[in-house]
Write a protein that holds these residues in place. Structure first.
Motif, PDB file in Angstrom:
ATOM      1  N   GLU A  17       0.822  -1.213   0.000  1.00  0.00           N
ATOM      2  CA  GLU A  17       0.000   0.000   0.000  1.00  0.00           C
ATOM      3  C   GLU A  17       0.855   1.262   0.000  1.00  0.00           C
ATOM      4  O   GLU A  17       0.498   2.265  -0.630  1.00  0.00           O
ATOM      5  CB  GLU A  17      -0.941   0.008   1.203  1.00  0.00           C
ATOM      6  N   VAL A  18       1.958   1.231   0.737  1.00  0.00           N
ATOM      7  CA  VAL A  18       2.886   2.366   0.775  1.00  0.00           C
ATOM      8  C   VAL A  18       4.251   1.924   0.257  1.00  0.00           C
ATOM      9  O   VAL A  18       4.852   2.594  -0.586  1.00  0.00           O
ATOM     10  CB  VAL A  18       3.012   2.939   2.209  1.00  0.00           C
ATOM     11  N   VAL A  19       4.738   0.798   0.766  1.00  0.00           N
ATOM     12  CA  VAL A  19       6.004   0.223   0.301  1.00  0.00           C
ATOM     13  C   VAL A  19       5.817  -1.284   0.141  1.00  0.00           C
ATOM     14  O   VAL A  19       4.935  -1.884   0.775  1.00  0.00           O
ATOM     15  CB  VAL A  19       7.166   0.513   1.279  1.00  0.00           C
ATOM     16  N   PRO A  20       6.639  -1.938  -0.690  1.00  0.00           N
ATOM     17  CA  PRO A  20       6.559  -3.400  -0.814  1.00  0.00           C
ATOM     18  C   PRO A  20       6.859  -4.101   0.507  1.00  0.00           C
ATOM     19  O   PRO A  20       7.475  -3.531   1.416  1.00  0.00           O
ATOM     20  CB  PRO A  20       7.634  -3.719  -1.864  1.00  0.00           C
ATOM     21  N   ALA A  21       6.435  -5.362   0.594  1.00  0.00           N
ATOM     22  CA  ALA A  21       6.540  -6.126   1.837  1.00  0.00           C
ATOM     23  C   ALA A  21       7.949  -6.164   2.401  1.00  0.00           C
ATOM     24  O   ALA A  21       8.150  -6.076   3.621  1.00  0.00           O
ATOM     25  CB  ALA A  21       6.040  -7.557   1.600  1.00  0.00           C
ATOM     26  N   MET A  22       8.960  -6.291   1.540  1.00  0.00           N
ATOM     27  CA  MET A  22      10.324  -6.453   2.011  1.00  0.00           C
ATOM     28  C   MET A  22      11.077  -5.135   2.177  1.00  0.00           C
ATOM     29  O   MET A  22      12.289  -5.142   2.392  1.00  0.00           O
ATOM     30  CB  MET A  22      11.090  -7.373   1.052  1.00  0.00           C
ATOM     31  N   GLU A  23      10.379  -4.017   2.099  1.00  0.00           N
ATOM     32  CA  GLU A  23      11.037  -2.722   2.236  1.00  0.00           C
ATOM     33  C   GLU A  23      10.602  -1.956   3.479  1.00  0.00           C
ATOM     34  O   GLU A  23      10.799  -0.740   3.579  1.00  0.00           O
ATOM     35  CB  GLU A  23      10.810  -1.885   0.971  1.00  0.00           C
ATOM     36  N   VAL A  24      10.007  -2.681   4.435  1.00  0.00           N
ATOM     37  CA  VAL A  24       9.559  -2.053   5.682  1.00  0.00           C
ATOM     38  C   VAL A  24      10.737  -1.427   6.425  1.00  0.00           C
ATOM     39  O   VAL A  24      10.681  -0.279   6.881  1.00  0.00           O
ATOM     40  CB  VAL A  24       8.833  -3.084   6.570  1.00  0.00           C
ATOM     41  N   PHE A  25      11.805  -2.188   6.568  1.00  0.00           N
ATOM     42  CA  PHE A  25      12.996  -1.746   7.298  1.00  0.00           C
ATOM     43  C   PHE A  25      13.509  -0.417   6.740  1.00  0.00           C
ATOM     44  O   PHE A  25      13.733   0.540   7.490  1.00  0.00           O
ATOM     45  CB  PHE A  25      14.062  -2.838   7.184  1.00  0.00           C
ATOM     46  N   ASP A  26      13.705  -0.358   5.434  1.00  0.00           N
ATOM     47  CA  ASP A  26      14.254   0.843   4.809  1.00  0.00           C
ATOM     48  C   ASP A  26      13.310   2.033   4.931  1.00  0.00           C
ATOM     49  O   ASP A  26      13.763   3.175   5.116  1.00  0.00           O
ATOM     50  CB  ASP A  26      14.558   0.582   3.336  1.00  0.00           C
ATOM     51  N   ALA A  27      12.011   1.784   4.824  1.00  0.00           N
ATOM     52  CA  ALA A  27      11.045   2.874   4.890  1.00  0.00           C
ATOM     53  C   ALA A  27      11.062   3.548   6.261  1.00  0.00           C
ATOM     54  O   ALA A  27      10.979   4.772   6.377  1.00  0.00           O
ATOM     55  CB  ALA A  27       9.643   2.367   4.573  1.00  0.00           C
ATOM     56  N   VAL A  28      11.194   2.741   7.308  1.00  0.00           N
ATOM     57  CA  VAL A  28      11.223   3.298   8.660  1.00  0.00           C
ATOM     58  C   VAL A  28      12.592   3.914   8.947  1.00  0.00           C
ATOM     59  O   VAL A  28      12.699   4.984   9.549  1.00  0.00           O
ATOM     60  CB  VAL A  28      10.880   2.216   9.702  1.00  0.00           C
ATOM     61  N   SER A  29      13.641   3.256   8.503  1.00  0.00           N
ATOM     62  CA  SER A  29      14.995   3.759   8.725  1.00  0.00           C
ATOM     63  C   SER A  29      15.187   5.133   8.093  1.00  0.00           C
ATOM     64  O   SER A  29      15.787   6.033   8.687  1.00  0.00           O
ATOM     65  CB  SER A  29      16.016   2.766   8.150  1.00  0.00           C
ATOM     66  N   SER A  30      14.652   5.322   6.899  1.00  0.00           N
ATOM     67  CA  SER A  30      14.815   6.588   6.181  1.00  0.00           C
ATOM     68  C   SER A  30      13.895   7.684   6.690  1.00  0.00           C
ATOM     69  O   SER A  30      14.082   8.855   6.354  1.00  0.00           O
ATOM     70  CB  SER A  30      14.554   6.373   4.686  1.00  0.00           C
ATOM     71  N   GLY A  31      12.884   7.315   7.486  1.00  0.00           N
ATOM     72  CA  GLY A  31      11.919   8.299   7.965  1.00  0.00           C
ATOM     73  C   GLY A  31      10.756   8.510   7.017  1.00  0.00           C
ATOM     74  O   GLY A  31       9.935   9.405   7.237  1.00  0.00           O
ATOM     75  N   THR A  32      10.659   7.691   5.964  1.00  0.00           N
ATOM     76  CA  THR A  32       9.508   7.783   5.060  1.00  0.00           C
ATOM     77  C   THR A  32       8.213   7.560   5.833  1.00  0.00           C
ATOM     78  O   THR A  32       7.194   8.209   5.581  1.00  0.00           O
ATOM     79  CB  THR A  32       9.627   6.743   3.926  1.00  0.00           C
ATOM     80  N   VAL A  33       8.248   6.611   6.765  1.00  0.00           N
ATOM     81  CA  VAL A  33       7.153   6.378   7.707  1.00  0.00           C
ATOM     82  C   VAL A  33       7.748   6.273   9.105  1.00  0.00           C
ATOM     83  O   VAL A  33       8.956   6.096   9.262  1.00  0.00           O
ATOM     84  CB  VAL A  33       6.352   5.094   7.367  1.00  0.00           C
ATOM     85  N   GLU A  34       6.890   6.359  10.089  1.00  0.00           N
ATOM     86  CA  GLU A  34       7.382   6.360  11.472  1.00  0.00           C
ATOM     87  C   GLU A  34       7.543   4.966  12.060  1.00  0.00           C
ATOM     88  O   GLU A  34       8.349   4.766  12.969  1.00  0.00           O
ATOM     89  CB  GLU A  34       6.420   7.165  12.362  1.00  0.00           C
ATOM     90  N   MET A  35       6.781   3.990  11.562  1.00  0.00           N
ATOM     91  CA  MET A  35       6.708   2.700  12.238  1.00  0.00           C
ATOM     92  C   MET A  35       6.512   1.580  11.228  1.00  0.00           C
ATOM     93  O   MET A  35       5.931   1.788  10.152  1.00  0.00           O
ATOM     94  CB  MET A  35       5.558   2.710  13.250  1.00  0.00           C
ATOM     95  N   GLY A  36       7.017   0.387  11.542  1.00  0.00           N
ATOM     96  CA  GLY A  36       6.856  -0.767  10.674  1.00  0.00           C
ATOM     97  C   GLY A  36       6.594  -2.030  11.468  1.00  0.00           C
ATOM     98  O   GLY A  36       6.755  -2.063  12.690  1.00  0.00           O
TER      99      GLY A  36
END
Length: 385
Positions: free
Chosen positions: A94-113
């Motif tokens: 919905e926002v990022v692919p299943a295996m990109e949760v870590f990177d999305a939170v690490s970069s600050g794209t989202v707050e939580m994973g």
């Protein structure tokens, strides 16, 4: 600690202070009123501050077990904070692919994973130890190591490099070994088998000649149906029946030595977490821990009826992994883990040493207590049913 102060002197000082305060009351009234008004004006502004976080997950939206765990944790944080911290959940893709949760939170794209640390062994292979490893810890032992054996502090240190704050948020309990189109009897049957499994289980199966395939949960049914994979290790009956793999494979194997107990984590962007007031930080911790115990209980209770449904209504054959394969997997696990520890950096060795020390100590007691009890409970005797 014993208080040895002079209570008489203390009382006298209190009375003197009180008289002085009363004498100055007129002078301080206006200043005090201003101070009180300022304080009163400030408090609602602080209390009414609202934060909105997004949580991305590795699971299809509403997926039983791990997916609904993410939603419960988010709901707990929102309700316990009375809306001061609102967390909205987004399923895989919905926002990022299943295996990109870590990177999305690490970069600050989202707050939580919400995902599993062994999805990110490319960052550091040691992350697998914070989800599960073959022949590793079972659920109560994992909680023991993380909460009382220094494991959580090591996990926090390992993730700090990536700007993340990890929390144990879910435990699926002991999983199944997996689904197979055809029965397996010897190690030879694993050679060339296209087998889906994540984490260090993939390295172990590769050692035995399997062709390991990595893919998110949401792609498994299609892969099994099309023949992209011949077998897969998913979770346990409660989750597996929801995927529908019983429609394309009928051989279901136990014990799940690849994942004896599996932790799913919540991760928070470290900068965002540090910005929270202390009470909200504690709410996040507490909600995740509640999610851990709640999910473990849910899997424990719901696996049994799901297993009955699989075997009685869907014609699934429950099978035991042959001892030859189990022993070969144990030897392969030793090789994989030893190489990882020897090739790792100082932090890797500290995590390994802590984990293996905890495993050795708790395994000795578990074999006496839980395993002994379960063996006794399985004996043939009269008991109400």
């Amino acid at each position: 600690m014993t208080d040895n102060s002079d209570t008489t002197t203390g009382a006298s000082q209190h009375d003197t202070g009180r008289r002085n305060f009363l004498k100055k009351g007129g002078m301080l009234a206006s200043a005090g009123g201003v101070a009180a008004a300022s304080s009163t004006l400030g408090m609602p502004a602080i209390a009414s501050e609202r934060r909105e976080w997004r949580m991305v997950t590795a699971w299809p939206k509403g997926f039983p077990g791990v997916g609904t765990n993410a939603e419960r944790v988010a709901q707990l944080i929102t309700e316990m904070s009375d809306g001061r911290l609102t967390v909205t959940v987004h399923g895989a893709g919905e926002v990022v692919p299943a295996m990109e949760v870590f990177d999305a939170v690490s970069s600050g794209t989202v707050e939580m994973g919400h995902d599993a640390s062994f999805h990110h062994m490319g960052k550091n292979p040691i992350f697998a130890l914070f989800t599960t490893i073959p022949f590793g810890l079972v659920g109560n032992e994992y909680a023991g190591w993380l909460l009382h054996g220094g494991g959580m502090e090591l996990w926090d240190e390992a993730y700090a490099e990536f700007g993340l704050k990890p929390f144990m948020a879910c435990n699926t309990g002991t999983q199944m070994f997996g689904w197979f189109r055809e029965p397996i009897e010897t190690v030879q049957d694993l050679r060339g088998l296209k087998f889906r499994t994540p984490g260090l289980g993939a390295a172990v199966m590769s050692q035995l000649g399997a062709t390991v395939v990595q893919m998110p949960v949401g792609e498994l049914f299609q892969a099994m149906q099309s023949g992209t994979v011949d077998a897969c290790e998913l979770v346990s009956p409660f989750n597996d029946i929801a995927i529908g793999i019983q429609q394309v494979a009928k051989n279901y194997y136990a014990p799940g030595v690849i994942e004896g107990s599996t932790i799913v984590n919540a991760v928070v962007n470290r900068e965002k977490f540090n910005e929270l007031p202390r009470d909200l930080q504690q709410i996040v911790r507490t909600a995740c821990l509640q999610g851990y115990t709640d999910s473990w209980a849910e899997y424990t209770y719901k696996n049994a009826p799901a297993m009955r449904k699989l075997t009685q209504e869907h014609g699934v054959q429950l099978r035991r992994v042959p001892e030859e394969i189990l022993r070969a997997m144990g030897d392969a696990s030793n090789k994989v883990l030893t190489e990882m520890r020897d090739d790792g950096d100082e932090l890797t060795r500290r995590i390994f040493d802590s984990y293996l020390s905890a495993r050795g100590g708790m395994k000795a007691y578990t074999s006496i207590a839980e395993q002994g009890f379960l063996n006794a409970r399985s004996l043939d005797y009269d008991y109400p049913s």
